[in-house]
Design a protein around this motif. Sequence first.
Motif, PDB file in Angstrom:
ATOM      1  N   ASP A  13       0.820  -1.223   0.000  1.00 57.65           N
ATOM      2  CA  ASP A  13       0.000   0.000   0.000  1.00 57.65           C
ATOM      3  C   ASP A  13       0.849   1.266   0.000  1.00 57.65           C
ATOM      4  OD1 ASP A  13       0.815   0.437   2.629  1.00 57.65           O
ATOM      5  OD2 ASP A  13      -1.201   0.423   3.481  1.00 57.65           O
ATOM      6  N   ASP A  14       2.163   1.124   0.121  1.00 58.26           N
ATOM      7  CA  ASP A  14       3.040   2.301   0.139  1.00 58.26           C
ATOM      8  C   ASP A  14       3.403   2.754  -1.277  1.00 58.26           C
ATOM      9  OD1 ASP A  14       3.064   2.317   2.917  1.00 58.26           O
ATOM     10  OD2 ASP A  14       4.790   0.970   3.031  1.00 58.26           O
ATOM     11  N   SER A  51      -1.682   4.072   1.787  1.00 53.26           N
ATOM     12  CA  SER A  51      -1.800   3.603   3.168  1.00 53.26           C
ATOM     13  C   SER A  51      -3.131   4.059   3.751  1.00 53.26           C
ATOM     14  CB  SER A  51      -0.646   4.163   4.005  1.00 53.26           C
ATOM     15  OG  SER A  51       0.580   3.635   3.554  1.00 53.26           O
ATOM     16  N   ASN A  70       5.355  -3.223   4.775  1.00 50.80           N
ATOM     17  CA  ASN A  70       4.830  -1.894   5.059  1.00 50.80           C
ATOM     18  C   ASN A  70       5.773  -1.075   5.921  1.00 50.80           C
ATOM     19  OD1 ASN A  70       2.575   0.010   4.882  1.00 50.80           O
ATOM     20  ND2 ASN A  70       2.532  -0.205   7.108  1.00 50.80           N
ATOM     21  N   THR A 124      -2.108  -2.620   3.510  1.00 53.29           N
ATOM     22  CA  THR A 124      -1.181  -3.754   3.437  1.00 53.29           C
ATOM     23  C   THR A 124      -1.918  -5.053   3.749  1.00 53.29           C
ATOM     24  OG1 THR A 124       0.567  -2.301   4.249  1.00 53.29           O
ATOM     25  CG2 THR A 124       0.991  -4.670   4.340  1.00 53.29           C
TER      26      THR A 124
HETATM   27 MN    MN Z   1       1.542   1.747   4.224  1.00 51.24          MN
END
Ligand code: MN
Length: 245
Positions: free
Chosen positions: A8-9, A39, A91, A105
Amino acid sequence: MKILISNDDGYLAPGIVALAEVMASIAEIVVVAPDSNRSGASNSLTLDRPLSVTRADNGFYVVNGTPSDCVHVALTGLLAEKPDLVVSGINQGQNMGDDTIYSGTVAAATEGYLFGIPSIAFSQVDKGWQEIAAAARVARDIVLRRFDALQKPYLLNVNIPNLPYEKLGKVVPTRLGKRHESEAVIKEQDQQGRDVYWIGLVGAVRDAGEGTDFHATAHGDISVTPLQMDLTHRAQLANLSEAWV
Ligand code: MN
């Protein structure tokens, strides 16, 4: 073994680069990741516009969507074959206790799990990417364990302290701890003098007792929590049924 990797980053984050590198040493990998930092995206899917998929110089597929979008598009449109495993991360920052509800994540791994594929989310406890190579090595160790004793598909949430590999403790099976409610929003004024609000920090830890993810990582151990997605409150269901007779 075929492994699908997301996070998710965003596709440029050091965590996914490190994760892809170690996974490529043990499996055939495909990386499908968001084009920017998503995020806190939780399990959201993009339904109000189509998604585009581009290819970065390093071979990663890049999606202008959420972590769940990435895994969803990969599993239902991009990949010729189902992977054996979906991994997400690594993450920047912990996903323990209530964090898991909001985490992109964890959501990327959850999307794999919902499609019947064993899935693992990896997070480093502290932000800043310190000891990311050690965390990647831990991720590799964990994937190689294969968890034959577990029901399939499984969904595991792994949190790794930012320590050198030799200083890391053992792998500890845990339950999620609990946080207090989040801090208040941070109020600012925009250039037009209107009030705007930043979502505040996560709450302090409320339940970090023995057996929790918070407890394990505070002692330098690697926390592994098996997750499930059935939100039904079983005791309350019984109460509810009783209330209606
Ligand atoms: Mn993240």
